[in-house]
Design a protein around this motif. Structure first.
Motif, PDB file in Angstrom:
ATOM      1  N   LEU A 292      38.076 -25.408 -25.084  1.00 48.01           N
ATOM      2  CA  LEU A 292      37.393 -25.118 -26.352  1.00 48.01           C
ATOM      3  C   LEU A 292      37.407 -23.638 -26.748  1.00 48.01           C
ATOM      4  CD1 LEU A 292      34.247 -27.383 -25.742  1.00 48.01           C
ATOM      5  CD2 LEU A 292      36.214 -27.914 -27.187  1.00 48.01           C
ATOM      6  N   GLY A 293      37.847 -22.767 -25.862  1.00 50.19           N
ATOM      7  CA  GLY A 293      37.740 -21.327 -26.120  1.00 50.19           C
ATOM      8  C   GLY A 293      36.708 -20.738 -25.164  1.00 50.19           C
ATOM      9  N   TYR A 294      36.700 -19.440 -25.012  1.00 55.42           N
ATOM     10  CA  TYR A 294      35.918 -18.813 -23.943  1.00 55.42           C
ATOM     11  C   TYR A 294      34.402 -18.992 -24.107  1.00 55.42           C
ATOM     12  CZ  TYR A 294      34.124 -15.480 -20.584  1.00 55.42           C
ATOM     13  OH  TYR A 294      33.436 -14.900 -19.551  1.00 55.42           O
ATOM     14  N   PHE A 295      33.784 -19.520 -23.065  1.00 56.16           N
ATOM     15  CA  PHE A 295      32.324 -19.645 -23.006  1.00 56.16           C
ATOM     16  C   PHE A 295      31.798 -18.593 -22.035  1.00 56.16           C
ATOM     17  CE2 PHE A 295      33.127 -23.466 -25.196  1.00 56.16           C
ATOM     18  CZ  PHE A 295      31.937 -23.858 -25.784  1.00 56.16           C
ATOM     19  N   GLY A 296      31.096 -17.609 -22.572  1.00 57.34           N
ATOM     20  CA  GLY A 296      30.567 -16.541 -21.731  1.00 57.34           C
ATOM     21  C   GLY A 296      29.198 -16.858 -21.187  1.00 57.34           C
ATOM     22  N   GLU A 297      28.547 -17.860 -21.768  1.00 54.33           N
ATOM     23  CA  GLU A 297      27.242 -18.293 -21.253  1.00 54.33           C
ATOM     24  C   GLU A 297      27.006 -19.739 -21.644  1.00 54.33           C
ATOM     25  OE1 GLU A 297      23.727 -16.464 -22.876  1.00 54.33           O
ATOM     26  OE2 GLU A 297      24.425 -16.695 -24.925  1.00 54.33           O
ATOM     27  N   PHE A 298      26.211 -20.421 -20.849  1.00 48.70           N
ATOM     28  CA  PHE A 298      25.815 -21.797 -21.175  1.00 48.70           C
ATOM     29  C   PHE A 298      24.651 -22.183 -20.273  1.00 48.70           C
ATOM     30  CE2 PHE A 298      29.392 -21.843 -18.218  1.00 48.70           C
ATOM     31  CZ  PHE A 298      28.923 -22.624 -17.157  1.00 48.70           C
ATOM     32  N   THR A 299      23.926 -23.207 -20.712  1.00 41.50           N
ATOM     33  CA  THR A 299      22.901 -23.790 -19.845  1.00 41.50           C
ATOM     34  C   THR A 299      23.307 -25.218 -19.511  1.00 41.50           C
ATOM     35  OG1 THR A 299      21.587 -24.465 -21.772  1.00 41.50           O
ATOM     36  CG2 THR A 299      20.935 -22.422 -20.663  1.00 41.50           C
ATOM     37  N   ILE A 300      22.867 -25.663 -18.356  1.00 39.73           N
ATOM     38  CA  ILE A 300      23.123 -27.031 -17.907  1.00 39.73           C
ATOM     39  C   ILE A 300      21.772 -27.707 -17.684  1.00 39.73           C
ATOM     40  CG2 ILE A 300      24.205 -28.482 -16.145  1.00 39.73           C
ATOM     41  CD1 ILE A 300      25.837 -25.900 -15.346  1.00 39.73           C
ATOM     42  N   ASP A 301      21.592 -28.890 -18.274  1.00 40.83           N
ATOM     43  CA  ASP A 301      20.439 -29.724 -17.957  1.00 40.83           C
ATOM     44  C   ASP A 301      20.921 -30.728 -16.919  1.00 40.83           C
ATOM     45  OD1 ASP A 301      19.150 -28.359 -19.905  1.00 40.83           O
ATOM     46  OD2 ASP A 301      19.061 -29.990 -21.351  1.00 40.83           O
ATOM     47  N   ALA A 302      20.342 -30.670 -15.738  1.00 42.32           N
ATOM     48  CA  ALA A 302      20.772 -31.554 -14.655  1.00 42.32           C
ATOM     49  C   ALA A 302      19.543 -32.177 -14.005  1.00 42.32           C
ATOM     50  CB  ALA A 302      21.598 -30.784 -13.631  1.00 42.32           C
ATOM     51  N   GLY A 303      19.768 -33.225 -13.224  1.00 39.20           N
ATOM     52  CA  GLY A 303      18.640 -33.890 -12.589  1.00 39.20           C
ATOM     53  C   GLY A 303      19.020 -34.525 -11.272  1.00 39.20           C
ATOM     54  N   LEU A 304      18.012 -35.054 -10.620  1.00 38.71           N
ATOM     55  CA  LEU A 304      18.162 -35.720  -9.337  1.00 38.71           C
ATOM     56  C   LEU A 304      17.559 -37.112  -9.475  1.00 38.71           C
ATOM     57  CD1 LEU A 304      18.906 -35.213  -6.278  1.00 38.71           C
ATOM     58  CD2 LEU A 304      16.509 -34.586  -5.956  1.00 38.71           C
ATOM     59  N   SER A 305      18.263 -38.122  -8.971  1.00 34.23           N
ATOM     60  CA  SER A 305      17.731 -39.482  -9.061  1.00 34.23           C
ATOM     61  C   SER A 305      16.821 -39.774  -7.872  1.00 34.23           C
ATOM     62  CB  SER A 305      18.882 -40.494  -9.083  1.00 34.23           C
ATOM     63  OG  SER A 305      19.460 -40.589  -7.792  1.00 34.23           O
ATOM     64  N   LYS A 306      16.104 -40.871  -7.975  1.00 34.62           N
ATOM     65  CA  LYS A 306      15.229 -41.297  -6.870  1.00 34.62           C
ATOM     66  C   LYS A 306      16.030 -41.526  -5.589  1.00 34.62           C
ATOM     67  CE  LYS A 306      11.124 -43.639  -8.840  1.00 34.62           C
ATOM     68  NZ  LYS A 306      10.664 -42.469  -9.493  1.00 34.62           N
ATOM     69  N   THR A 307      17.305 -41.873  -5.757  1.00 30.90           N
ATOM     70  CA  THR A 307      18.155 -42.148  -4.592  1.00 30.90           C
ATOM     71  C   THR A 307      18.811 -40.882  -4.041  1.00 30.90           C
ATOM     72  OG1 THR A 307      20.021 -42.640  -6.057  1.00 30.90           O
ATOM     73  CG2 THR A 307      18.668 -44.496  -5.368  1.00 30.90           C
ATOM     74  N   GLY A 308      18.495 -39.724  -4.664  1.00 34.13           N
ATOM     75  CA  GLY A 308      19.021 -38.457  -4.157  1.00 34.13           C
ATOM     76  C   GLY A 308      20.376 -38.065  -4.714  1.00 34.13           C
ATOM     77  N   ARG A 309      20.787 -38.710  -5.811  1.00 35.33           N
ATOM     78  CA  ARG A 309      22.075 -38.375  -6.428  1.00 35.33           C
ATOM     79  C   ARG A 309      21.861 -37.394  -7.572  1.00 35.33           C
ATOM     80  NH1 ARG A 309      26.331 -42.772  -9.075  1.00 35.33           N
ATOM     81  NH2 ARG A 309      27.718 -41.225 -10.014  1.00 35.33           N
ATOM     82  N   TYR A 310      22.750 -36.418  -7.665  1.00 29.81           N
ATOM     83  CA  TYR A 310      22.657 -35.405  -8.730  1.00 29.81           C
ATOM     84  C   TYR A 310      23.373 -35.888  -9.989  1.00 29.81           C
ATOM     85  CZ  TYR A 310      21.103 -32.141  -5.117  1.00 29.81           C
ATOM     86  OH  TYR A 310      20.389 -31.533  -4.118  1.00 29.81           O
ATOM     87  N   TYR A 311      22.827 -35.472 -11.154  1.00 25.71           N
ATOM     88  CA  TYR A 311      23.436 -35.824 -12.440  1.00 25.71           C
ATOM     89  C   TYR A 311      23.456 -34.625 -13.377  1.00 25.71           C
ATOM     90  CZ  TYR A 311      23.341 -40.794 -11.315  1.00 25.71           C
ATOM     91  OH  TYR A 311      23.577 -42.014 -10.735  1.00 25.71           O
ATOM     92  N   ILE A 312      24.535 -34.535 -14.156  1.00 25.63           N
ATOM     93  CA  ILE A 312      24.629 -33.547 -15.242  1.00 25.63           C
ATOM     94  C   ILE A 312      24.326 -34.293 -16.536  1.00 25.63           C
ATOM     95  CG2 ILE A 312      26.173 -32.007 -16.532  1.00 25.63           C
ATOM     96  CD1 ILE A 312      27.843 -31.843 -13.870  1.00 25.63           C
TER      97      ILE A 312
END
Length: 349
Positions: A292-312
């Protein structure tokens, strides 16, 4: 104003409907103060005030504590902080981005991120694929019903919104019923047909996606998410800070403006969390920038499930201010150092 060899950074924003200049004034002021300490200077401008040989912009004077309108040469770098998707799509904005490329003036971030395009992009990466909730574009009634039956609960999100706006959760309710829960609403429909009749126009107008509902891990009985801030640097990408957002009255979203609560990352920090965050930052940054072109900054919303799996869940190209003062301070530092690194790099090309 001549910049006399001093690095000149242009902060690009837009005009509001009432004619005033939009944008995060406090952020722009802090950037100016930091740049001055690093022997640089910045000004704020909008696409409509760009001419072929100069730009009319606004420069903040810390001594006088006020903004002054002046005429500037083209900057050495442009930091895109246009806050509205509609403004970014305007002909003058698109002309400006093309013009900057022609003049070899580095700029970031190039655009807002469409949520479904993001999902498709990140899915191509083998590392990131495992962290993505199953996602489809809402197009047909029967497809949505099959998707809902498959997972029992799903989220519907507008592909081009931010800050949790427009998100609702659907769950099966009895043999054919559907329960809809939003930030301030709770409704039940006898069938998917009844839901579709009321929602189809909205779903198509705002182009919604459907995403499997992840049963989130909890802290003291409330769901929590990671809000991760990253910045580019000479070596790729670096972690600027992590905040925890805890749900309160509603569990649809943990965004602070919609009732979420802030927690220090240290309360839940673990080696596994740290490793996950470090793994995804660089990979996401490189994926975005290569497509998409240069990204110099960004935020990520991520989480953890009850089973211990990570998600973006989401990636945002125009980060809101962090409520954590230490993260916000580090953000200014990392941004300004990135400005100067990119200017130095482009001068050698």
């Amino acid at each position: 104003m001549k910049n006399n060899g001093i690095p000149l950074i242009g902060i690009l924003t837009a005009r509001k409907s009432d004619g005033t200049i939009a944008g995060n004034g406090p952020l722009f002021i802090e950037i100016q103060k930091k740049l001055i300490s690093l022997n640089g200077i910045s000004f704020v401008f909008i696409p409509e005030e760009v001419e072929t040989d100069h730009i009319s912009g606004y420069c903040y004077s810390p001594e006088e504590r006020r903004w002054k309108k002046e005429s500037f040469p083209y900057p050495d770098l442009v930091y895109n902080r246009i806050p509205f998707r509609s403004s970014e799509k305007k002909e003058k904005s698109q002309w400006l981005f093309k013009h900057l490329q022609e003049k070899n003036i580095p700029f970031f971030n190039p655009c807002f991120i469409d949520k479904y395009e993001l999902f498709q992009l990140l899915k191509k990466d083998r590392t990131l694929r495992d962290y993505l909730p199953e996602t489809i574009l809402v197009q047909k009634q029967h497809e949505l019903l099959d998707f809902l039956k498959n997972f029992g609960g799903i989220y519907l999100k507008p592909t081009q919104s931010s800050k949790g706006k427009g998100i609702v959760r659907l769950r099966l309710d009895g043999p054919s019923g559907i329960q809809l829960k939003g930030i301030n609403r709770l409704e039940t429909y006898p069938s998917i047909a009844h839901f579709w009749e009321e929602w189809a126009e909205e779903l198509f107008k705002k182009q919604y996606l459907a995403q499997e509902e992840i049963r989130p891990a909890e802290y003291e009985g409330k769901r929590f998410d990671f809000r991760i801030l990253a910045h580019g640097n000479q070596d790729g990408y670096t972690l600027t800070g992590v905040g925890i957002r805890l749900s309160q009255e509603q569990e649809i979203t943990t965004h602070i403006p919609l009732g979420g609560k802030l927690l220090p990352y240290q309360l839940v920090q673990s080696n596994e969390h740290d490793e996950f965050i470090q793994t995804i930052i660089s990979t996401i940054g490189k994926s975005l920038s290569s497509h998409l072109g240069y990204f110099g900054e960004f935020t990520i919303d991520a989480g953890l499930s009850k089973t211990g799996r990570y998600y973006i869940y989401e990636v945002n190209s125009k980060p809101m201010s962090f409520d954590e003062a230490d993260i916000e301070e580090k953000k200014i530092e990392n941004l300004c150092r990135l400005f100067l690194q990119l200017i130095e790099k482009s001068s050698k090309i």
